[in-house]
Design a protein around this motif. Structure first.
Motif, short mmCIF file in Angstrom:
data_model
loop_
_atom_site.label_atom_id
_atom_site.label_comp_id
_atom_site.label_asym_id
_atom_site.label_seq_id
_atom_site.Cartn_x
_atom_site.Cartn_y
_atom_site.Cartn_z
N TYR A 38 -30.26 4.58 22.13
CA TYR A 38 -31.13 5.39 21.28
C TYR A 38 -31.98 6.38 22.06
O TYR A 38 -32.51 7.32 21.48
N LEU A 39 -32.09 6.22 23.37
CA LEU A 39 -32.82 7.21 24.15
C LEU A 39 -32.01 8.49 24.35
O LEU A 39 -32.56 9.55 24.59
N THR A 40 -30.69 8.38 24.23
CA THR A 40 -29.81 9.54 24.40
C THR A 40 -29.25 10.05 23.08
O THR A 40 -28.75 11.16 23.01
N ASN A 41 -29.30 9.22 22.03
CA ASN A 41 -28.75 9.60 20.73
C ASN A 41 -29.50 8.80 19.67
O ASN A 41 -29.30 7.60 19.55
N GLN A 42 -30.33 9.46 18.88
CA GLN A 42 -31.15 8.74 17.92
C GLN A 42 -30.44 8.45 16.60
O GLN A 42 -31.00 7.77 15.74
N ILE A 43 -29.22 8.88 16.43
CA ILE A 43 -28.48 8.60 15.20
C ILE A 43 -28.36 7.10 14.94
O ILE A 43 -28.55 6.66 13.81
N PRO A 44 -28.10 6.25 15.95
CA PRO A 44 -28.01 4.81 15.65
C PRO A 44 -29.29 4.21 15.06
O PRO A 44 -29.23 3.18 14.39
N LEU A 45 -30.42 4.85 15.27
CA LEU A 45 -31.67 4.33 14.70
C LEU A 45 -31.72 4.48 13.18
O LEU A 45 -32.57 3.88 12.53
N ASN A 46 -30.81 5.28 12.61
CA ASN A 46 -30.78 5.47 11.16
C ASN A 46 -30.27 4.24 10.43
O ASN A 46 -30.36 4.17 9.22
N GLY A 47 -29.69 3.29 11.14
CA GLY A 47 -29.15 2.10 10.49
C GLY A 47 -27.67 2.22 10.27
O GLY A 47 -27.06 3.26 10.50
N SER A 48 -27.07 1.13 9.83
CA SER A 48 -25.62 1.08 9.67
C SER A 48 -25.18 0.76 8.26
O SER A 48 -24.00 0.82 7.96
N GLY A 49 -26.08 0.39 7.40
CA GLY A 49 -25.75 0.22 5.99
C GLY A 49 -25.48 -1.22 5.57
O GLY A 49 -25.16 -2.09 6.37
N VAL A 50 -25.62 -1.42 4.28
CA VAL A 50 -25.33 -2.69 3.64
C VAL A 50 -24.69 -2.39 2.30
O VAL A 50 -25.04 -1.41 1.63
N ALA A 51 -23.70 -3.19 1.93
CA ALA A 51 -23.04 -3.03 0.63
C ALA A 51 -22.88 -4.41 0.01
O ALA A 51 -22.54 -5.38 0.71
N LEU A 52 -23.13 -4.50 -1.28
CA LEU A 52 -22.97 -5.75 -2.02
C LEU A 52 -21.93 -5.55 -3.10
O LEU A 52 -21.93 -4.53 -3.79
N GLY A 53 -21.04 -6.51 -3.25
CA GLY A 53 -20.03 -6.43 -4.30
C GLY A 53 -19.08 -7.60 -4.21
O GLY A 53 -18.94 -8.25 -3.17
N ASP A 54 -18.40 -7.88 -5.31
CA ASP A 54 -17.45 -8.99 -5.37
C ASP A 54 -16.10 -8.52 -4.82
O ASP A 54 -15.33 -7.90 -5.53
N VAL A 55 -15.82 -8.82 -3.56
CA VAL A 55 -14.58 -8.34 -2.94
C VAL A 55 -13.40 -9.28 -3.18
O VAL A 55 -12.25 -8.87 -3.02
N ASP A 56 -13.65 -10.53 -3.57
CA ASP A 56 -12.55 -11.48 -3.72
C ASP A 56 -12.28 -11.91 -5.16
O ASP A 56 -11.45 -12.77 -5.41
N GLY A 57 -12.98 -11.31 -6.11
CA GLY A 57 -12.72 -11.57 -7.53
C GLY A 57 -13.22 -12.89 -8.05
O GLY A 57 -12.80 -13.33 -9.12
N ASP A 58 -14.17 -13.54 -7.36
CA ASP A 58 -14.68 -14.82 -7.83
C ASP A 58 -15.95 -14.70 -8.67
O ASP A 58 -16.52 -15.69 -9.09
N GLY A 59 -16.41 -13.46 -8.89
CA GLY A 59 -17.59 -13.23 -9.71
C GLY A 59 -18.91 -13.30 -8.98
O GLY A 59 -19.96 -13.15 -9.59
N ARG A 60 -18.88 -13.56 -7.66
CA ARG A 60 -20.11 -13.64 -6.88
C ARG A 60 -20.20 -12.45 -5.93
O ARG A 60 -19.21 -12.07 -5.31
N PRO A 61 -21.40 -11.86 -5.77
CA PRO A 61 -21.54 -10.70 -4.87
C PRO A 61 -21.45 -11.11 -3.40
O PRO A 61 -22.16 -12.01 -2.95
N ASP A 62 -20.55 -10.48 -2.69
CA ASP A 62 -20.39 -10.68 -1.25
C ASP A 62 -21.22 -9.63 -0.53
O ASP A 62 -21.66 -8.65 -1.15
N ILE A 63 -21.44 -9.81 0.77
CA ILE A 63 -22.31 -8.92 1.53
C ILE A 63 -21.53 -8.32 2.70
O ILE A 63 -20.94 -9.05 3.49
N LEU A 64 -21.58 -7.00 2.80
CA LEU A 64 -20.99 -6.30 3.95
C LEU A 64 -22.13 -5.63 4.71
O LEU A 64 -22.88 -4.84 4.14
#
Length: 178
Positions: free
Chosen positions: A65-91
């Motif tokens: 981050y001292l040479t490139n501050q883009i990584p300080l913006n974070g990497s994201g989170v996504a919630l959704g049912d990826v396996d069809g079981d009706g429960r929200p999974d976390i990415l």
């Protein structure tokens, strides 16, 4: 909308709403319904991440981050049912290949299924993640923005098994997904 500090009728741990926020940062949350009769108790139950099966840290070494501050913006989170079981999974998006998919087993228990689901990120720096049905089959596919490796599209078979299908804008960076 968050209650204002010391709002009448709001009783979070420590009697201030930000104490509640501070208490659950870094932990999984189980939300409980707050009815008129339950105004005197907190609306969340703290579940420590390890107890829920969630073990994840997005590390950013100073030399990055001292040479490139883009990584300080974070990497994201996504919630959704990826396996069809009706429960929200976390990415959880991560730097240096740490992006992880956690399958929801129910009862606020999760397990890391990144490798089992076919996802592989090598040492890729992920800057954003999105679960969305790209091909209209009813399954949540995956869009991943990266630093200098483009935007990756992963197809989901509906059972939580992913296959990398395409790379958009190769050798460039993507930053935002919504």
């Amino acid at each position: 909308m968050w209650p204002v500090p010391d709002a009448p009728g709001v009783n979070f741990p420590g009697s201030r709403w930000w104490d509640c926020v501070r208490a659950w940062v870094g932990a999984a949350l189980a939300c409980t319904t707050i009815g008129a009769a339950a105004v005197d108790r907190a609306g969340f139950t703290v579940i420590p991440g390890p107890a829920a099966g969630l073990s994840f840290t997005n590390l950013i070494p100073p030399e990055r981050y001292l040479t490139n501050q883009i990584p300080l913006n974070g990497s994201g989170v996504a919630l959704g049912d990826v396996d069809g079981d009706g429960r929200p999974d976390i990415l959880l998006g991560g730097l240096a290949g740490r992006t992880s998919l956690f399958r929801n087993l129910g009862g606020w228990n999760f397990t890391n299924v990144t490798v089992a689901s076919g996802l592989s990120f090598g040492s890729t720096d992920v800057t954003g993640v999105l679960l969305v049905d790209l091909d209209g089959d009813g399954a949540l596919d995956l869009v991943v923005n990266t630093l200098n490796e483009g935007t990756w599209l992963w197809a989901n078979d509906g059972h939580g098994n992913f296959t990398r299908r395409a790379v958009l804008n190769p050798h460039r960076a993507g930053m935002s997904l919504a």
